[in-house]
Design a protein around this motif. Structure first.
Motif, PDB file in Angstrom:
ATOM      1  N   ILE A  41       0.864  -1.185   0.000  1.00  0.00           N
ATOM      2  CA  ILE A  41       0.000   0.000   0.000  1.00  0.00           C
ATOM      3  C   ILE A  41       0.898   1.231   0.000  1.00  0.00           C
ATOM      4  CG2 ILE A  41      -1.860   1.269   1.152  1.00  0.00           C
ATOM      5  CD1 ILE A  41      -2.739  -1.276   2.520  1.00  0.00           C
ATOM      6  N   ASP A  42       0.568   2.161  -0.894  1.00  0.00           N
ATOM      7  CA  ASP A  42       1.317   3.415  -0.980  1.00  0.00           C
ATOM      8  C   ASP A  42       0.471   4.559  -0.431  1.00  0.00           C
ATOM      9  OD1 ASP A  42       3.560   5.107  -2.196  1.00  0.00           O
ATOM     10  OD2 ASP A  42       1.745   6.048  -2.995  1.00  0.00           O
ATOM     11  N   THR A  43       1.068   5.360   0.446  1.00  0.00           N
ATOM     12  CA  THR A  43       0.349   6.511   0.970  1.00  0.00           C
ATOM     13  C   THR A  43       1.339   7.653   1.205  1.00  0.00           C
ATOM     14  OG1 THR A  43      -1.323   7.184   2.573  1.00  0.00           O
ATOM     15  CG2 THR A  43       0.435   5.755   3.400  1.00  0.00           C
ATOM     16  N   VAL A 133      13.083   7.779  -2.467  1.00  0.00           N
ATOM     17  CA  VAL A 133      12.740   9.134  -2.902  1.00  0.00           C
ATOM     18  C   VAL A 133      11.583   9.042  -3.888  1.00  0.00           C
ATOM     19  CG1 VAL A 133      15.049  10.105  -2.540  1.00  0.00           C
ATOM     20  CG2 VAL A 133      14.503   8.963  -4.721  1.00  0.00           C
ATOM     21  N   SER A 134      11.090  10.196  -4.301  1.00  0.00           N
ATOM     22  CA  SER A 134      10.024  10.255  -5.286  1.00  0.00           C
ATOM     23  C   SER A 134      10.252  11.476  -6.166  1.00  0.00           C
ATOM     24  CB  SER A 134       8.672  10.329  -4.566  1.00  0.00           C
ATOM     25  OG  SER A 134       7.624  10.417  -5.508  1.00  0.00           O
ATOM     26  N   ASN A 135       9.886  11.337  -7.429  1.00  0.00           N
ATOM     27  CA  ASN A 135      10.030  12.436  -8.403  1.00  0.00           C
ATOM     28  C   ASN A 135      11.493  12.863  -8.557  1.00  0.00           C
ATOM     29  OD1 ASN A 135       7.135  12.860  -9.036  1.00  0.00           O
ATOM     30  ND2 ASN A 135       7.020  13.307  -6.850  1.00  0.00           N
ATOM     31  N   TYR A 185       3.844   5.633 -10.480  1.00  0.00           N
ATOM     32  CA  TYR A 185       2.582   6.192  -9.980  1.00  0.00           C
ATOM     33  C   TYR A 185       1.691   6.631 -11.133  1.00  0.00           C
ATOM     34  CZ  TYR A 185       4.259  11.215  -9.847  1.00  0.00           C
ATOM     35  OH  TYR A 185       4.709  12.484 -10.109  1.00  0.00           O
ATOM     36  N   SER A 186       0.399   6.776 -10.842  1.00  0.00           N
ATOM     37  CA  SER A 186      -0.619   7.116 -11.856  1.00  0.00           C
ATOM     38  C   SER A 186      -0.512   6.220 -13.099  1.00  0.00           C
ATOM     39  CB  SER A 186      -0.520   8.596 -12.243  1.00  0.00           C
ATOM     40  OG  SER A 186      -0.557   9.419 -11.097  1.00  0.00           O
ATOM     41  N   PRO A 187      -0.535   4.905 -12.923  1.00  0.00           N
ATOM     42  CA  PRO A 187      -0.425   4.017 -14.094  1.00  0.00           C
ATOM     43  C   PRO A 187      -1.596   4.162 -15.065  1.00  0.00           C
ATOM     44  CG  PRO A 187      -0.981   2.768 -12.113  1.00  0.00           C
ATOM     45  CD  PRO A 187      -0.624   4.148 -11.665  1.00  0.00           C
ATOM     46  N   LEU A 188      -2.721   4.736 -14.567  1.00  0.00           N
ATOM     47  CA  LEU A 188      -3.869   5.008 -15.450  1.00  0.00           C
ATOM     48  C   LEU A 188      -3.902   6.483 -15.844  1.00  0.00           C
ATOM     49  CD1 LEU A 188      -6.511   2.897 -13.473  1.00  0.00           C
ATOM     50  CD2 LEU A 188      -5.219   2.227 -15.520  1.00  0.00           C
ATOM     51  N   ASP A 189      -2.802   7.181 -15.595  1.00  0.00           N
ATOM     52  CA  ASP A 189      -2.735   8.625 -15.824  1.00  0.00           C
ATOM     53  C   ASP A 189      -3.866   9.338 -15.085  1.00  0.00           C
ATOM     54  OD1 ASP A 189      -1.025  10.536 -16.953  1.00  0.00           O
ATOM     55  OD2 ASP A 189      -2.482  10.994 -18.517  1.00  0.00           O
ATOM     56  N   PRO A 228      -1.699   1.385  -8.895  1.00  0.00           N
ATOM     57  CA  PRO A 228      -2.962   2.065  -9.221  1.00  0.00           C
ATOM     58  C   PRO A 228      -3.800   2.283  -7.966  1.00  0.00           C
ATOM     59  CG  PRO A 228      -3.087  -0.249  -9.827  1.00  0.00           C
ATOM     60  CD  PRO A 228      -1.660   0.016  -9.429  1.00  0.00           C
ATOM     61  N   LYS A 229      -4.597   3.348  -8.014  1.00  0.00           N
ATOM     62  CA  LYS A 229      -5.506   3.629  -6.897  1.00  0.00           C
ATOM     63  C   LYS A 229      -6.931   3.290  -7.331  1.00  0.00           C
ATOM     64  CE  LYS A 229      -8.505   6.892  -5.073  1.00  0.00           C
ATOM     65  NZ  LYS A 229      -9.594   7.634  -5.761  1.00  0.00           N
ATOM     66  N   ALA A 230      -7.654   2.589  -6.487  1.00  0.00           N
ATOM     67  CA  ALA A 230      -9.056   2.284  -6.754  1.00  0.00           C
ATOM     68  C   ALA A 230      -9.826   2.378  -5.456  1.00  0.00           C
ATOM     69  CB  ALA A 230      -9.199   0.882  -7.344  1.00  0.00           C
ATOM     70  N   ALA A 234     -15.173  -2.633  -7.679  1.00  0.00           N
ATOM     71  CA  ALA A 234     -15.096  -3.217  -9.030  1.00  0.00           C
ATOM     72  C   ALA A 234     -13.745  -2.874  -9.661  1.00  0.00           C
ATOM     73  CB  ALA A 234     -16.243  -2.692  -9.893  1.00  0.00           C
ATOM     74  N   HIS A 235     -13.293  -1.640  -9.454  1.00  0.00           N
ATOM     75  CA  HIS A 235     -11.986  -1.236  -9.983  1.00  0.00           C
ATOM     76  C   HIS A 235     -10.876  -2.050  -9.313  1.00  0.00           C
ATOM     77  CE1 HIS A 235     -13.491   3.035 -11.332  1.00  0.00           C
ATOM     78  NE2 HIS A 235     -13.814   2.089 -12.185  1.00  0.00           N
ATOM     79  N   MET A 236     -11.001  -2.237  -8.017  1.00  0.00           N
ATOM     80  CA  MET A 236      -9.971  -2.991  -7.293  1.00  0.00           C
ATOM     81  C   MET A 236      -9.844  -4.411  -7.863  1.00  0.00           C
ATOM     82  SD  MET A 236      -7.653  -2.906  -4.959  1.00  0.00           S
ATOM     83  CE  MET A 236      -7.973  -1.447  -3.975  1.00  0.00           C
ATOM     84  N   ASP A 238     -10.659  -5.463 -10.824  1.00  0.00           N
ATOM     85  CA  ASP A 238     -10.105  -5.333 -12.170  1.00  0.00           C
ATOM     86  C   ASP A 238      -8.578  -5.196 -12.095  1.00  0.00           C
ATOM     87  OD1 ASP A 238     -11.202  -5.126 -14.753  1.00  0.00           O
ATOM     88  OD2 ASP A 238     -10.746  -2.972 -14.848  1.00  0.00           O
ATOM     89  N   ASN A 239      -8.129  -4.327 -11.210  1.00  0.00           N
ATOM     90  CA  ASN A 239      -6.704  -4.009 -11.143  1.00  0.00           C
ATOM     91  C   ASN A 239      -5.882  -5.164 -10.580  1.00  0.00           C
ATOM     92  OD1 ASN A 239      -7.720  -1.636 -12.023  1.00  0.00           O
ATOM     93  ND2 ASN A 239      -7.223  -0.430 -10.204  1.00  0.00           N
ATOM     94  N   VAL A 240      -6.421  -5.838  -9.595  1.00  0.00           N
ATOM     95  CA  VAL A 240      -5.683  -6.975  -9.027  1.00  0.00           C
ATOM     96  C   VAL A 240      -5.498  -8.047 -10.108  1.00  0.00           C
ATOM     97  CG1 VAL A 240      -5.697  -8.802  -7.291  1.00  0.00           C
ATOM     98  CG2 VAL A 240      -6.449  -6.495  -6.670  1.00  0.00           C
TER      99      VAL A 240
END
Ligand code: NAP
Length: 271
Positions: A41-43, A133-135, A185-189, A228-230, A234-236, A238-240
């Motif tokens: 989990i990413d937060t 790190v990030s970015n 991050y943002s794999p679905l943009d 991905p974030k869901a 239903a999205h969860m 799909d993504n799993v």
């Protein structure tokens, strides 16, 4: 991750914890992901100013074992005293003793050397298991690795998806060579790739959803972790399922035609 392997697929949490009305659905979506076997989990402390970490804390309560928790601190908390305090607050909101991987959210004006030293101290004290790190673009990573203890960075979380392929030119190979996990991050943009006509066409050929194609595409490279974030169940689901989808050569070629790989260095984009 230093000393451990970061799972290749995880759940994002940006925008979670922003409203009391959606909180229980968000907790339920994350719990569903855990039940379906997701172990990452990413937060970030930035998300809903701690609200997302609280949602994660609630979702993992009683089921934390084997789950890798990544959180991020603000660049303005990157000086020693502030960073120790930010880490304490994040651990308290998450309800955990140790954050598995703790990331500098983006590069700020404070000296990187002090941040690195503090992160290595927090690791030695067992408050975090690893850090990253990030970015950070390639030049930032070079600078980081030149610092004492900077080469202990385990991950770099960056914007990487079908419409943001720039990191393939230099950053992904750089990280791969040094065994730094790249968290895409943002794999679905942030959503649109789940409706993009070129992705939908590939998905229809394969009998899957466009979101699954976009997520599976990020996982084609061994060094990439997709998050991905869901918030919807239903999205969860799909993504799993996307995390075990293998795109065949025809699908990969069709995606390369629609979203050509970079031919030159592109500055790292950031959301
Ligand atoms: P994303 O995962 O690319 O897209 C999320 C959006 O797509 C949400 O609106 C979600 O809807 C929707 N969605 C999810 N699964 C779907 C599916 N199967 N079909 C159709 N739509 C679907 O965007 P993101 O949240 O920006 O990125 C993912 C995570 O990366 C974040 O949550 C965060 O943890 C991290 N991140 C990090 C940074 C950084 O600077 N380090 C920046 C951005 C993001 P629902 O939520 O309604 O289900």
């Amino acid at each position: 991750m230093a000393g451990a392997v970061m799972p290749r697929f995880g759940m994002g949490t940006w925008h979670m914890g922003e409203s009391a009305a959606t909180r229980s659905a968000e907790v339920a979506a994350l719990r569903l992901g855990l039940e379906l076997g997701v172990r990452l989990i990413d937060t970030a402390e930035m998300y809903a100013e701690g609200g997302a970490e609280e949602v994660v804390g609630e979702a993992i309560r009683g089921r934390r074992d084997g789950v890798c928790i990544v959180s991020k601190f603000y660049p303005h908390h990157a000086a020693r005293k502030d960073l120790v305090a930010a880490c304490e607050r994040s651990r308290a909101r998450l309800g955990i003793d140790c954050i598995d991987c703790y990331l500098l959210h983006w590069r700020g004006p404070l000296p990187l050397a002090e941040t690195v030293d503090t992160l290595n101290q927090l690791t030695a004290q067992g408050r975090i298991a690893s850090w990253g790190v990030s970015n950070f673009d390639t030049a930032d990573m070079e600078e980081l690795f030149a610092l004492p203890g900077g080469d202990r960075a385990a991950a770099n979380q960056v914007l990487y998806n079908l419409v943001r392929r720039g990191p393939e030119f230099d950053l992904l190979p750089w990280c791969s060579t040094r065994k730094v996990d790249v968290m895409a991050y943002s794999p679905l943009d942030e959503g649109p790739l789940a409706r993009h006509p070129a992705v939908v066409a590939v998905a229809e050929d394969l009998g899957v959803t466009a979101a699954q194609v976009a997520i599976a595409w990020t996982l084609l490279r061994a060094e990439v972790v997709s998050i991905p974030k869901a918030a919807r169940e239903a999205h969860m689901r799909d993504n799993v399922a996307a995390s075990s989808l293998r795109l065949n050569r025809g699908a990969q070629e069709a995606l390369d035609r629609a979203f050509p790989p970079p031919r030159r260095k592109m500055p790292l984009a950031m959301i």
